[in-house]
Every structure is written in C-alpha cells, then in structure tokens.
Design a protein around this motif. Structure first.
Motif, mmCIF file in Angstrom:
data_model
loop_
_atom_site.group_PDB
_atom_site.id
_atom_site.type_symbol
_atom_site.label_atom_id
_atom_site.label_comp_id
_atom_site.label_asym_id
_atom_site.label_seq_id
_atom_site.Cartn_x
_atom_site.Cartn_y
_atom_site.Cartn_z
ATOM 1 N N ASN A 1 0.826 -1.211 0.000
ATOM 2 C CA ASN A 1 0.000 0.000 0.000
ATOM 3 C C ASN A 1 0.856 1.254 0.000
ATOM 4 O O ASN A 1 0.576 2.224 -0.714
ATOM 5 N N ASP A 2 1.924 1.236 0.801
ATOM 6 C CA ASP A 2 2.776 2.424 0.881
ATOM 7 C C ASP A 2 3.497 2.666 -0.437
ATOM 8 O O ASP A 2 3.649 3.815 -0.873
ATOM 9 N N TYR A 3 3.940 1.583 -1.078
ATOM 10 C CA TYR A 3 4.566 1.733 -2.393
ATOM 11 C C TYR A 3 3.585 2.349 -3.386
ATOM 12 O O TYR A 3 3.931 3.270 -4.142
ATOM 13 N N LEU A 4 2.355 1.872 -3.383
ATOM 14 C CA LEU A 4 1.351 2.378 -4.320
ATOM 15 C C LEU A 4 0.892 3.784 -3.976
ATOM 16 O O LEU A 4 0.371 4.506 -4.828
ATOM 17 N N TYR A 5 1.098 4.185 -2.705
ATOM 18 C CA TYR A 5 0.783 5.556 -2.275
ATOM 19 C C TYR A 5 2.021 6.451 -2.289
ATOM 20 O O TYR A 5 2.081 7.465 -1.600
ATOM 21 N N ASP A 6 3.055 6.040 -3.037
ATOM 22 C CA ASP A 6 4.274 6.845 -3.223
ATOM 23 C C ASP A 6 5.109 6.976 -1.950
ATOM 24 O O ASP A 6 5.703 8.026 -1.675
ATOM 25 N N ASN A 7 5.159 5.908 -1.146
ATOM 26 C CA ASN A 7 6.095 5.818 -0.012
ATOM 27 C C ASN A 7 5.926 6.967 0.988
ATOM 28 O O ASN A 7 6.879 7.695 1.293
ATOM 29 N N THR A 8 4.727 7.099 1.497
ATOM 30 C CA THR A 8 4.448 8.206 2.425
ATOM 31 C C THR A 8 4.544 7.811 3.895
ATOM 32 O O THR A 8 4.521 8.677 4.760
ATOM 33 N N TYR A 9 4.651 6.516 4.198
ATOM 34 C CA TYR A 9 4.623 6.063 5.597
ATOM 35 C C TYR A 9 5.985 5.537 6.059
ATOM 36 O O TYR A 9 6.590 6.081 6.972
ATOM 37 N N PHE A 10 6.471 4.496 5.401
ATOM 38 C CA PHE A 10 7.748 3.902 5.803
ATOM 39 C C PHE A 10 8.915 4.649 5.163
ATOM 40 O O PHE A 10 8.847 5.042 3.995
ATOM 41 N N LYS A 11 9.987 4.801 5.927
ATOM 42 C CA LYS A 11 11.201 5.399 5.372
ATOM 43 C C LYS A 11 11.785 4.470 4.299
ATOM 44 O O LYS A 11 11.777 3.247 4.456
ATOM 45 N N THR A 12 12.305 5.056 3.240
ATOM 46 C CA THR A 12 12.927 4.268 2.180
ATOM 47 C C THR A 12 14.258 4.886 1.773
ATOM 48 O O THR A 12 14.452 6.097 1.865
ATOM 49 N N LEU A 13 15.146 4.024 1.305
ATOM 50 C CA LEU A 13 16.442 4.471 0.796
ATOM 51 C C LEU A 13 16.444 4.539 -0.727
ATOM 52 O O LEU A 13 17.284 5.192 -1.320
ATOM 53 N N TYR A 14 15.510 3.828 -1.354
ATOM 54 C CA TYR A 14 15.379 3.883 -2.810
ATOM 55 C C TYR A 14 13.910 3.690 -3.168
ATOM 56 O O TYR A 14 13.105 3.202 -2.363
ATOM 57 N N LYS A 15 13.537 4.066 -4.387
ATOM 58 C CA LYS A 15 12.138 4.208 -4.784
ATOM 59 C C LYS A 15 11.330 2.921 -4.646
ATOM 60 O O LYS A 15 10.168 2.935 -4.242
ATOM 61 N N ASP A 16 11.934 1.776 -5.005
ATOM 62 C CA ASP A 16 11.185 0.518 -5.033
ATOM 63 C C ASP A 16 11.354 -0.305 -3.760
ATOM 64 O O ASP A 16 10.982 -1.484 -3.730
ATOM 65 N N GLN A 17 11.903 0.291 -2.705
ATOM 66 C CA GLN A 17 12.218 -0.495 -1.511
ATOM 67 C C GLN A 17 10.972 -1.093 -0.863
ATOM 68 O O GLN A 17 10.983 -2.248 -0.423
ATOM 69 N N ASN A 18 9.879 -0.339 -0.802
ATOM 70 C CA ASN A 18 8.668 -0.887 -0.191
ATOM 71 C C ASN A 18 8.064 -2.011 -1.026
ATOM 72 O O ASN A 18 7.453 -2.930 -0.473
ATOM 73 N N LEU A 19 8.244 -1.963 -2.324
ATOM 74 C CA LEU A 19 7.800 -3.075 -3.170
ATOM 75 C C LEU A 19 8.631 -4.320 -2.871
ATOM 76 O O LEU A 19 8.081 -5.427 -2.753
ATOM 77 N N ALA A 20 9.937 -4.141 -2.749
ATOM 78 C CA ALA A 20 10.817 -5.271 -2.415
ATOM 79 C C ALA A 20 10.476 -5.818 -1.029
ATOM 80 O O ALA A 20 10.463 -7.042 -0.816
ATOM 81 N N ARG A 21 10.218 -4.929 -0.078
ATOM 82 C CA ARG A 21 9.839 -5.371 1.271
ATOM 83 C C ARG A 21 8.539 -6.168 1.229
ATOM 84 O O ARG A 21 8.392 -7.177 1.940
ATOM 85 N N ALA A 22 7.586 -5.714 0.432
ATOM 86 C CA ALA A 22 6.310 -6.422 0.304
ATOM 87 C C ALA A 22 6.536 -7.828 -0.240
ATOM 88 O O ALA A 22 5.939 -8.802 0.244
ATOM 89 N N GLU A 23 7.394 -7.953 -1.247
ATOM 90 C CA GLU A 23 7.669 -9.271 -1.835
ATOM 91 C C GLU A 23 8.263 -10.219 -0.799
ATOM 92 O O GLU A 23 7.920 -11.411 -0.773
ATOM 93 N N VAL A 24 9.137 -9.711 0.059
ATOM 94 C CA VAL A 24 9.729 -10.547 1.118
ATOM 95 C C VAL A 24 8.648 -11.061 2.059
ATOM 96 O O VAL A 24 8.596 -12.257 2.385
#
Length: 386
Positions: free
Chosen positions: A337-360
């Motif tokens: 959800n955060d990836y699809l909402y443009d990373n507004t909640y979790f801190k990220t170091l790169y753009k697709d990090q929340n997508l990678a986290r979701a896959e894990v």
C-alpha cells in the motif's frame, strides 16, 4: 563538537541545535545515526561531561505514522513508571535479568519531554548501555531468549490498567483494514506510472492478495467475536527491538515502545516469529532465501512457554498459527500500500524499496502457509505446558 562523516555539516548543526534543548552545547561530543527503524529518525548523542551519563538517544518522531505524537510520550511515561515500580522481578515471580525501560528526558529549557523544532517533534531517551541488538539472529544467541524476553515483557505489563494507555495507531495489525485500503487504491492509474518490470511484480502480488486474503482475516474475525482478551502489548516486537546484555546474552530490555497499546498476545507473538524466523531478514535481496525456519519457531515458543502466563488462553492457542500466518501478509500489504501511495509512511532508501519489502513478506506468508499444519503441531505440543 565532533561531526560525523555520515551527517552533513548543515544537518549536524541542526541536530546539535535540537540536542541543545536537552544538553549544554559544550557538553555534546558527537551525534550519529543509530538503528534501522522504518519510522522515526534516531541518533546517538555522546556527551563529554562527568555530571550526566555518556550516551542518550535523540529521536525525530514521524508525523506520518502517528496522528497525535503527544500520546507516544504519555504512554512511554506511564510504561516507564509502571516498570520501575514493578516488584515482579524482586519477588522472584520472574527469572532474572530484570527488564529495563528507556526513560524520557525533560528539556533543560522548557521542562517538557517533547520539543518542536522547524515543525518537527523531538525527544531524548536514556540509552541502555552494555547492550546489543541484531538484524538477524547471530550464532551465539538462541531464539529461546526472544521467547523468554517477550513473555517477561507481557507479564511485566499485565497489571497495567488498559484505560491508562492511549491508542497511538488505530486499527494496528487489523488485516481487513489494510485490505480495505488496498481495495480503494486506483491500481490501474498507478500501474500506468511505473516500469513494465514493476507492473509485473505488482500484478503478481495482486493475484496473491486476491487468492489468499481470506486466510489473513481469520484472526480479525476471532477478535470481532470477542474470543481473545485485550491486554497491553508491545505492538512491534521485531528482532532489533530486543536488547541483549553483551556479557550474559540475556535480554535486558525491549525498546521502540511507541506502539505499546491495548492489543492481543498472539499478534505480538506472530509478529516476533515473522521477524526472527526468517533468517534472511526483512530486507533480503534474494527471495529464494526467504522462508520460515521451523527450528527457530520451536525454540522461540519453547522460551515463551517456559514461563507460566495465566493470560494466554485456550483461544490464544487455537488461533496462534493463524496469527503467525496473517502477520507477514498484513505487513506485506502495508508495504505494498505504501509503495502504491508513493512511499508516504515507511522510510525508504530507494524508490522501489517498499515493493521489495512487500515481496519478502508475501514470500514468507507463502512459506508459513505451506507449513501451516506443521506449525499447528508445534504450537499444540506446548499446550500441556500451560
């Protein structure tokens, strides 16, 4: 002043200015980042004075994650006071070592434990020295100790009246709420904005969400039927929120107490298992290495059930495996959800990090699901010990 290379001179001067609300500038020796939290920004302040302790924790609190930041400090003050007054260790009700709790420091200028600086909220906590935490379980630490540490924490807070704690995050660990958020997303619009490769990744996760969502809400349904008891819980007992004594390798504290609020024991246990039993970690770069380690799970539960917990009920036993399965699904969905909402909640170091986290997390969910019967058998083997 001793600037740290990982912080720019400009940022260091700002951090020093914030810290000076709590300490005299001439007493500040260094400020450097510490920890890998996904929400708040955390720094270690080292002092060069003999009148105070040497180390403290400076934190910038996330306005995105917490609706009312003052509630965090109110809860933390109550928890700290409760733990310091507890006799549960001194009367031998729980085995040593005693669990400690970080304490809030008041500003030397305002007397408040929360200060505002350039629109952000900051606080300082005491630092628990001679301790270590980990991102994955090292060889010299047994998963058993995480179980012991978590049940001790639960029992330590068990007599804290629920009405004394404020809810800091609404609908926390409620899978159907995360599903509602996901269902309301304009998915097609987002897919038109990302690369073809990421479209494939998102669509694969979307198929998984739609096919498996019924398994994620079983615990929610149980709670709705009032089959579980509401108790004070940690809320985020992931691996790096346990502090170990460097000499004894025993847990001496649980930190990151911002999520402590009324909740459910099996959510805490499920979230802890999610974190410690995936040896590749939350930021794994290889999905092939993501799976639930059943030996770690067994050792952890052995530790948790080694101490009698009268608040853990037969219904908790019945739904624990479902919680262990739903927690990686729920967190994976929150990352997606955060990836699809443009990373507004979790801190990220790169753009697709929340997508990678979701896959894990979704890969971990599938591993738990495929081992579900075995996990239930492991859990039921401890039922007679309670």
């Amino acid at each position: 002043m001793k600037p740290i290379s990982s912080i720019t001179d400009h940022n260091y001067l700002e951090l020093e200015q914030v810290a000076s609300y709590f300490f005299k500038k001439q007493d500040i020796y260094s400020i450097e980042p510490i920890g890998n939290g996904n929400i708040n920004e955390t720094y270690l302040v080292k002092l060069n004075t003999s009148t105070l302790k040497s180390y403290y924790i400076l934190q910038k609190l996330s306005k995105k994650a917490f609706e009312d930041i003052s509630r965090l400090n109110n809860n933390l003050s109550i928890i700290s006071s409760h733990i310091s007054r507890s006799t549960i260790f001194t009367n031998n009700s729980l085995p040593s070592p005693q669990l400690h709790c970080p304490k809030l420091l008041s500003s030397r200028i305002s007397g408040n434990n929360l200060i505002s600086f350039k629109g952000e909220k900051w606080r300082v906590l005491t630092y628990i020295e001679s301790s270590s935490n980990y991102e994955v379980i090292p060889e010299h630490i047994s998963p058993y100790e995480f179980g012991v540490g978590l049940v001790k924490f639960h029992l330590l807070l068990s007599d804290l009246p629920l009405q004394n704690l404020e809810y800091v995050i609404n609908d926390f660990h409620v899978a159907h709420k995360s599903l509602e958020t996901y269902d309301s997303l304009p998915l097609n619009k987002k897919l038109s904005e990302i690369s073809k490769e990421n479209v494939k990744r998102v669509l694969a996760l979307n198929r998984l969400v739609q096919e498996e969502r019924s398994k994620a809400i079983i615990v929610d349904q149980c709670i709705k039927r009032k089959k579980l008891n509401l108790l004070p819980v940690h809320g985020d007992p992931k691996i790096n929120n346990f502090l170990f004594d460097v000499d004894s390798n025993k847990i001496i504290a649980m930190i990151d107490l911002d999520t402590v609020q009324p909740g459910y024991l099996i959510h805490d246990i499920g979230d802890c298992v999610r974190s410690i039993a995936n040896k590749s970690g939350e930021e794994s770069s290889s999905l092939d290495k993501v799976f639930i380690d059943l030996e770690i799970l067994d050792s952890f539960l052995n530790g948790y059930f080694s101490i009698d917990n009268p608040f853990f009920t037969p219904n908790d036993f019945s739904y624990l495996a479902h919680s262990i399965r739903s927690l990686p699904f729920e967190l994976g969905l929150r990352f997606l959800n955060d990836y699809l909402y443009d990373n507004t909640y979790f801190k990220t170091l790169y753009k697709d990090q929340n997508l990678a986290r979701a896959e894990v997390q979704f890969k971990l969910f599938l591993s738990v699901d495929s081992n579900f019967t075995c996990i239930e058998k492991i859990i039921q083997s401890y039922r007679g010990s309670m």
